[in-house]
Design a protein around this motif. Sequence first.
Motif, PDB file in Angstrom:
ATOM      1  N   SER A   1      -7.533   0.425  -8.333  1.00  0.00           N
ATOM      2  CA  SER A   1      -8.209  -0.684  -8.985  1.00  0.00           C
ATOM      3  C   SER A   1      -7.255  -1.838  -9.170  1.00  0.00           C
ATOM      4  O   SER A   1      -6.041  -1.682  -9.077  1.00  0.00           O
ATOM      5  CB  SER A   1      -8.756  -0.226 -10.348  1.00  0.00           C
ATOM      6  N   LEU A   2      -7.826  -3.013  -9.471  1.00  0.00           N
ATOM      7  CA  LEU A   2      -6.993  -4.199  -9.661  1.00  0.00           C
ATOM      8  C   LEU A   2      -6.156  -4.094 -10.925  1.00  0.00           C
ATOM      9  O   LEU A   2      -5.124  -4.727 -11.040  1.00  0.00           O
ATOM     10  CB  LEU A   2      -7.878  -5.441  -9.705  1.00  0.00           C
TER      11      LEU A   2
ATOM     12  N   LEU B   1       6.710  -2.440   3.887  1.00  0.00           N
ATOM     13  CA  LEU B   1       5.294  -2.166   4.135  1.00  0.00           C
ATOM     14  C   LEU B   1       4.983  -0.687   3.913  1.00  0.00           C
ATOM     15  O   LEU B   1       3.924  -0.338   3.386  1.00  0.00           O
ATOM     16  CB  LEU B   1       4.927  -2.579   5.554  1.00  0.00           C
ATOM     17  N   LEU B   2       5.913   0.187   4.303  1.00  0.00           N
ATOM     18  CA  LEU B   2       5.722   1.618   4.073  1.00  0.00           C
ATOM     19  C   LEU B   2       5.677   1.929   2.579  1.00  0.00           C
ATOM     20  O   LEU B   2       4.825   2.702   2.116  1.00  0.00           O
ATOM     21  CB  LEU B   2       6.843   2.409   4.747  1.00  0.00           C
TER      22      LEU B   2
ATOM     23  N   LEU C   1       2.465   3.540   0.468  1.00  0.00           N
ATOM     24  CA  LEU C   1       2.558   4.784  -0.294  1.00  0.00           C
ATOM     25  C   LEU C   1       1.922   4.669  -1.680  1.00  0.00           C
ATOM     26  O   LEU C   1       1.741   5.683  -2.362  1.00  0.00           O
ATOM     27  CB  LEU C   1       4.025   5.202  -0.434  1.00  0.00           C
ATOM     28  N   ILE C   2       1.581   3.453  -2.102  1.00  0.00           N
ATOM     29  CA  ILE C   2       0.878   3.274  -3.375  1.00  0.00           C
ATOM     30  C   ILE C   2      -0.521   3.871  -3.291  1.00  0.00           C
ATOM     31  O   ILE C   2      -1.050   4.404  -4.266  1.00  0.00           O
ATOM     32  CB  ILE C   2       0.794   1.782  -3.746  1.00  0.00           C
ATOM     33  N   PHE C   3      -1.106   3.802  -2.100  1.00  0.00           N
ATOM     34  CA  PHE C   3      -2.487   4.229  -1.915  1.00  0.00           C
ATOM     35  C   PHE C   3      -2.564   5.747  -1.728  1.00  0.00           C
ATOM     36  O   PHE C   3      -1.572   6.393  -1.390  1.00  0.00           O
ATOM     37  CB  PHE C   3      -3.080   3.503  -0.703  1.00  0.00           C
TER      38      PHE C   3
ATOM     39  N   LYS D   1       1.376   6.768   7.923  1.00  0.00           N
ATOM     40  CA  LYS D   1       1.716   5.504   7.264  1.00  0.00           C
ATOM     41  C   LYS D   1       3.037   4.951   7.774  1.00  0.00           C
ATOM     42  O   LYS D   1       3.187   3.734   7.952  1.00  0.00           O
ATOM     43  CB  LYS D   1       1.773   5.711   5.752  1.00  0.00           C
ATOM     44  N   SER D   2       3.998   5.833   8.027  1.00  0.00           N
ATOM     45  CA  SER D   2       5.290   5.387   8.560  1.00  0.00           C
ATOM     46  C   SER D   2       5.118   4.781   9.944  1.00  0.00           C
ATOM     47  O   SER D   2       5.611   3.679  10.224  1.00  0.00           O
ATOM     48  CB  SER D   2       6.264   6.565   8.616  1.00  0.00           C
ATOM     49  N   LEU D   3       4.412   5.495  10.820  1.00  0.00           N
ATOM     50  CA  LEU D   3       4.196   4.987  12.179  1.00  0.00           C
ATOM     51  C   LEU D   3       3.388   3.700  12.162  1.00  0.00           C
ATOM     52  O   LEU D   3       3.673   2.761  12.919  1.00  0.00           O
ATOM     53  CB  LEU D   3       3.477   6.047  13.021  1.00  0.00           C
TER      54      LEU D   3
END
Length: 298
Positions: A3-4, A122-123, A127-129, A140-142
């Motif tokens: 959420s925001l 960016l990675l 990772l937050i999601f 996510k890394s790739l």
Amino acid sequence: TPSLQNQEGEASMAELTLLHVLEMLLEYTTNYLTLAPLFGISQPLYVLKTRAYYRALRQTHVPPPRIQEVDEAGEPVAAAPPTLLPIRWRRIRDEEGYSALWKGWNSRLMHQALWRGGSLTLLQYALIFPGNTRLGIVFKSLGSFAFVTYVSHPLEVAQARMQAACSGYSHASLYSATINTLKDTAAYDGVWESLALAALSVPVKFGFFALPLSIAWMCALYPLDRRATKKKLERVVRSEGGTLVQTDDQAKGWFARNYCDGAFAYYAWQVGVELTVSAVSSALLEAAIQILEDAEDE
């Protein structure tokens, strides 16, 4: 999807995004300053390697003759491959000056700083999601590395053309070279090869391998580097018109064609110098930190 605003009063997604943007700028600046002296040492080898690639491309390309020769039967005579001077640093120095050996240095520095800093930042943001399973982290890394490689690829194309002293790029600034690349729709020439090369180079660039294995690994990737760079230069050669001709090198086997082309020696020296300097610098830094820690303990 997060959420925001977290109900517990933690940072919102907008604040986290801004934080990661600032972190990426910091990573970019740090990598730029760290890589600048390293690339300053190895850039002449990089330029020589790129020009050797460009020379090999031009040898397979014959510009249209002003007067077409014919044989006794009146048939056009097949054009012979052009005779080009070998790539030597002394000849470049004498004809273009010492600065030519550092062409594309700033573009290469910006590209690598953006790639290293941007991909890691960016990675961390990804990772937050949710979805941070073992397989999810791999994807996510790739995805992070692939995205940053794709976005920064026009800088890499402009860099290759500046180093090769292609027509229209020999005396161009980084800005004008990048704009020219975007205008002739060549900004993503060789992008798939670059994506593969970037993915396979990750263990070396982030220090997962020991020095001897890193050098051997990068030398094994040489054919891919060769193909990726030639893709970035092919459009310039084709724009000159003319016909393609078969050369003796093209008739050789795969190993001889890739590793005995005159550019591999420059590539191997470049890789060896960069990895050795990086390893020595890291060792000296660790030793200095250890000395400071020991001094504090006393």
